[in-house]
Design an enzyme around this catalytic site. Structure first.
Site, mmCIF file in Angstrom:
data_model
loop_
_atom_site.group_PDB
_atom_site.id
_atom_site.type_symbol
_atom_site.label_atom_id
_atom_site.label_comp_id
_atom_site.label_asym_id
_atom_site.label_seq_id
_atom_site.Cartn_x
_atom_site.Cartn_y
_atom_site.Cartn_z
ATOM 1 C CB SER A 79 -0.936 0.017 1.214
ATOM 2 O OG SER A 79 -1.961 -0.944 1.059
ATOM 3 C CE LYS A 82 -4.518 1.985 -0.860
ATOM 4 N NZ LYS A 82 -3.832 0.704 -0.674
ATOM 5 C CB SER A 139 -4.840 1.789 3.499
ATOM 6 O OG SER A 139 -3.947 1.246 2.560
#
Length: 582
Positions: A79, A82, A139
């Site tokens: 993640s 991102k 997230s």
């Protein structure tokens, strides 16, 4: 100990030596015991240090590396991808492509992303603000995919844009596959590259720092808590991002401030979530001590983490050497045929020599770009100004192939806002340079200020641009196409208008009429002027009427251009040649 007295070196009372058994010196037993204890301690220390694959600590202001452990080892980003998604989102907002409160329609692809997610529904319209906070705090993979589709149209194209921007920032070992960090083939990064991205976010977009430091965010009836626990346990931590997948394990990028010192730490591949927070705490404690140690800073072997300036990211050529040597680079590129992009800012030359350089508008080798001769412009201006007026535009490249010029025009049109696209007229001007044809790709029909702003917008998207202006007769100003003929030095001959475009074949007459109306709304005035609408009715094999909607009265080039404009707006189009009867 039970059977051995280490002090006396003799057997203790009650201990009996068996037959054939020799006495073992107490010194050897003591050494064995100490060695076993040392090995156990070393094994514990090794396991404590090995539960993270790589890590790095840098000074956010100077980029000085304070600690590094396998910082260049490849690792799945999870993640942490991102962060680049948010970087490109902040960039698009700053350039005015959309606003903080713009509504984004959620596609089926975005709604079906795997958790963690906001559980958005297909067709739902969500503000960019909610998607940004959902990506940074929750997230959410569906929010990241929605932002990717808003910016690039699809997540695959957005991933290519992410990798391209990573190279411009200096992240040489990073390849992005998805906007959310879900597993994808070939996706990788390093701790050093993530430190570059975090430092770029801090320096390029300081106005959005509160996005990463927000602990709780309310979306609808639900309240989400930030996945970064250090925001609640460590008051000096002010943001950044967590990441986890089964293959990447637990990752964490942290930004913390103490006084006037701001640190960035990156931890990749921790065994558990607790390990990454514990490791980050140790790195921060070590960083505070090291950042104020001038002796260590003078002899540190780790070097610096450098980032690109924001003006050099997203399209503007970075570096001054390429600018100064634009002409030499252009000649070398054309001579050797290398696919190398060179900054297109030539050095000044005498007025009697043409200015030549390379355009960034095509990935292939571009033709020399011909800059307008200022003396010719002055001579033209000194002529009959009463019957002529100046038309401004932008030149986005010069090429040896016409299809390369058309591709450059398409990219430039996509980079411009809608208000500019409606005014712009695509023009390809053919000139002879050194006994070779050169095609100049230009967008005409702007004012002076508009041309300058359009060039700035196009340059930020990585396309070379040069404002141009020509003087044309007053009658040829509105259309823009006569201006191109004046520039090319050709006579104003009427083109044969024996072509038409068919925008569809429909079962009902009213549907054909609506198709013509939609086409006229999209086409610019210079193409729609002088045309006529025709609906031809013919019967198919089933004896049912089919109504073909056509726009007639176009030349061959106008019909091709009109079809290109309509197809770009997802409308059907086919260029055909009409008979004498129409």
């Amino acid at each position: 100990m039970n059977g051995v007295s280490l002090a006396a070196g003799k057997p203790a009372s009650g201990s009996v030596l068996r037959a054939g058994e020799r006495r073992r010196p107490a010194g050897r037993l003591a050494a064995a015991a100490l060695l076993a204890g040392g090995l156990a301690a070393a094994a514990w220390a090794g396991s404590a240090a090995a539960y993270t694959k790589s890590s790095i600590t840098i000074d956010a202001r100077s980029g000085l590396v304070l600690q590094s452990h396998n910082a260049d080892a490849r690792h799945p980003p999870a993640s942490l991808s991102k962060l680049m998604t948010l970087y490109l989102t902040f960039e698009a907002i700053s350039r005015g492509r959309f606003g903080w409160n713009t509504r984004v329609r959620i596609s089926r692809y975005a709604a079906t992303r795997q958790p963690s997610k906001l559980y958005l529904r297909t067709g739902q319209r969500i503000r960019v603000r909610d998607l940004v906070y959902g990506t940074a705090i929750k997230s959410a993979n569906d929010a990241a995919a929605a932002l990717a589709e808003k910016i690039a149209g699809s997540e695959r194209r957005f991933a290519r844009l992410m990798t391209q921007r990573a190279r411009q920032l200096g992240m040489r070992r990073t390849v992005f596959g998805t906007a959310s960090g879900l597993p994808a083939r070939g996706q990788r990064t390093t701790a050093r590259d993530m430190a570059i991205l975090a430092r770029s976010l801090i320096h390029h977009f300081p106005q959005y720092s509160d996005v990463f430091s927000t602990r709780f965010y309310r979306f609808g009836r639900r309240t989400f808590r930030n996945t970064n626990r250090l925001l609640r346990s460590n008051p000096r931590v002010d943001g950044m991002k967590t990441g986890y997948t089964r293959r990447a394990r637990y990752n964490l990028v942290t930004s913390a401030r103490k006084g006037d010192v701001q640190l960035i730490t990156v931890v990749l591949g921790a065994r558990t979530s607790r390990h990454r927070y514990r490791k980050t705490g140790r790195l921060l404690a070590h960083g505070w001590r090291t950042a104020r140690n001038s002796a260590h800073l003078r002899k540190t072997p780790y070097g610096y983490v450098r980032i690109a300036m924001r003006d050099g990211v997203g399209g503007k050529p970075a570096g001054t050497k390429a600018r100064r040597g634009g002409t030499a680079h252009a000649k070398a590129a054309v001579r050797t045929g290398k696919r190398k992009q060179v900054a297109a800012v030539p050095r000044r030359r005498p007025d009697n020599k043409p200015r030549i350089d390379i355009s960034l508008a095509s990935s292939a080798v571009a033709a020399p770009r011909i800059a307008p001769d200022r003396r010719q412009v002055r001579q033209t201006a000194a002529g009959s100004n009463a019957n002529r007026r100046r038309v401004h535009g932008v030149q986005v490249g010069a090429f040896y192939r016409r299809h390369q010029a058309r591709s450059a025009l398409r990219r430039a049109m996509r980079a411009l806002p809608k208000s500019y696209r409606n005014r712009a007229s695509s023009t390809i001007v053919r000139k002879r340079v050194n006994r070779r044809s050169v095609y100049l790709a230009r967008l005409m029909g702007f004012g002076l200020r508009q041309a300058q702003r359009a060039c700035g917008t196009v340059r930020r998207r990585g396309i070379d641009c040069l404002p141009v202006s020509v003087r044309v007769a007053a009658k040829g100003v509105a259309g823009g196409a006569p201006a191109a003929k004046r520039v090319a030095g050709r006579s104003e001959k009427a083109k044969p208008r024996r072509y038409a475009i068919q925008v569809g074949a429909f079962d009902r007459y009213k549907w054909a009429r609506r198709g013509l109306e939609r086409a006229h709304k999209v086409l610019p005035e210079r193409l729609a002027e002088g045309t006529s609408n025709r609906i031809l009715a013919k019967r198919n094999r089933s004896r049912r009427p089919i109504y073909r909607a056509r726009i007639t009265g176009l030349s061959f080039s106008e019909a091709r251009e009109a079809c290109h404009i309509l197809k770009r707006r997802s409308l059907d189009c086919m260029a055909i040649r009409t008979s004498a009867s129409g």
